[in-house]
Design a protein around this motif. Structure first.
Motif, PDB file in Angstrom:
ATOM      1  N   THR A   9     -24.127  63.347 -74.110  1.00 40.94           N
ATOM      2  CA  THR A   9     -25.553  63.409 -73.781  1.00 40.94           C
ATOM      3  C   THR A   9     -25.863  62.523 -72.588  1.00 40.94           C
ATOM      4  O   THR A   9     -25.474  61.349 -72.554  1.00 40.94           O
ATOM      5  CB  THR A   9     -26.398  62.953 -74.995  1.00 40.94           C
ATOM      6  N   MET A  10     -26.601  63.083 -71.617  1.00 46.25           N
ATOM      7  CA  MET A  10     -27.010  62.326 -70.445  1.00 46.25           C
ATOM      8  C   MET A  10     -28.053  61.285 -70.847  1.00 46.25           C
ATOM      9  O   MET A  10     -28.945  61.565 -71.645  1.00 46.25           O
ATOM     10  CB  MET A  10     -27.602  63.277 -69.396  1.00 46.25           C
ATOM     11  N   LEU A  11     -27.942  60.095 -70.268  1.00 43.66           N
ATOM     12  CA  LEU A  11     -28.889  59.028 -70.536  1.00 43.66           C
ATOM     13  C   LEU A  11     -29.824  58.848 -69.345  1.00 43.66           C
ATOM     14  O   LEU A  11     -29.382  58.879 -68.186  1.00 43.66           O
ATOM     15  CB  LEU A  11     -28.149  57.717 -70.795  1.00 43.66           C
ATOM     16  N   ASN A  12     -31.099  58.644 -69.620  1.00 38.96           N
ATOM     17  CA  ASN A  12     -32.093  58.313 -68.594  1.00 38.96           C
ATOM     18  C   ASN A  12     -32.122  59.299 -67.431  1.00 38.96           C
ATOM     19  O   ASN A  12     -32.367  58.898 -66.295  1.00 38.96           O
ATOM     20  CB  ASN A  12     -31.851  56.897 -68.055  1.00 38.96           C
ATOM     21  N   CYS A  13     -31.840  60.566 -67.686  1.00 39.36           N
ATOM     22  CA  CYS A  13     -31.834  61.603 -66.630  1.00 39.36           C
ATOM     23  C   CYS A  13     -30.935  61.219 -65.457  1.00 39.36           C
ATOM     24  O   CYS A  13     -31.195  61.581 -64.306  1.00 39.36           O
ATOM     25  CB  CYS A  13     -33.252  61.881 -66.136  1.00 39.36           C
ATOM     26  N   ASP A  14     -29.865  60.507 -65.753  1.00 31.44           N
ATOM     27  CA  ASP A  14     -28.941  60.012 -64.724  1.00 31.44           C
ATOM     28  C   ASP A  14     -27.568  60.632 -64.973  1.00 31.44           C
ATOM     29  O   ASP A  14     -26.914  60.338 -65.972  1.00 31.44           O
ATOM     30  CB  ASP A  14     -28.870  58.485 -64.801  1.00 31.44           C
ATOM     31  N   THR A  15     -27.121  61.488 -64.060  1.00 28.09           N
ATOM     32  CA  THR A  15     -25.855  62.202 -64.248  1.00 28.09           C
ATOM     33  C   THR A  15     -24.635  61.279 -64.233  1.00 28.09           C
ATOM     34  O   THR A  15     -23.536  61.720 -64.521  1.00 28.09           O
ATOM     35  CB  THR A  15     -25.669  63.299 -63.183  1.00 28.09           C
TER      36      THR A  15
END
Length: 194
Positions: free
Chosen positions: A174-180
């Protein structure tokens, strides 16, 4: 358009798991009678047993009836099962090439996650038509297996492996904080109950 007054879809999976009086097809059949009350969804249900594994599908924006899936490889994207999009066909080809290698364990999981993160763009008039109303600048990004745009795209990858003995490996990224560049990885292993 999304209906803000539609029933919540969040319990569809939990209700199937809790309501064990219904087999997978019967649950979807019951759900199809009220599918119009929800915003769009796709739901796959399954039963794994020694005689025959059963996998069923219902999408409330397609056929009014659920279907039992025959053995094979299927594709599901942001539309109905087997929508003939080039990105879906491309993803199925990538998936098939991984599965045909007969890998196992961590290598299989990693190769499948690589497939889920494939960002090769395809030119697809069908996606252009479905994307009417979207910002024209992001339409090319919608043509890849994995969509990455500043405000819309793939945030989670899930791989579920079930072997013939009922051992399950469930891996989610799962991506965190919309940061790839930031991802959380979780992995669970358990045995299916007979």
């Amino acid at each position: 358009m999304l209906n803000p007054d539609a029933k919540g879809r969040g319990f569809l999976v939990a209700n199937y798991l809790i309501d064990r009086d219904l087999d997978s097809f019967s649950y979807l059949k019951k759900l199809s009678t009220e599918g119009h009350l929800y915003n769009g969804f796709n739901l796959l249900t399954a039963e794994f047993n020694a005689k025959e594994d059963i996998v069923c599908y219902y999408g409330n924006r397609g056929s009014t009836q659920p279907i039992r899936l025959k053995s094979g490889i299927y594709g599901l994207s942001n539309s109905l099962l087997e929508t003939p999009w080039r990105k879906l066909d491309h993803g199925k080809c990538l998936f098939t090439s991984v599965v045909e290698q007969q890998l196992s364990g961590d290598r299989l999981v990693q190769d499948l996650i690589t497939v889920l993160n494939n960002q090769e763009l395809t030119t697809d008039p069908a996606i252009q038509r479905q994307g009417q109303g979207f910002d024209k600048g992001i339409l090319p990004a919608l043509s890849s297996v994995c969509v990455r745009t500043p405000h819309y795209g793939t945030r989670t990858n899930t791989v579920v492996l079930i072997d013939t003995a009922g051992a399950v490996t469930f891996v989610e990224r799962t991506m965190l904080n919309c940061d790839t560049s930031q991802w959380s990885n979780q992995s669970f292993q358990f045995q299916l109950q007979a």
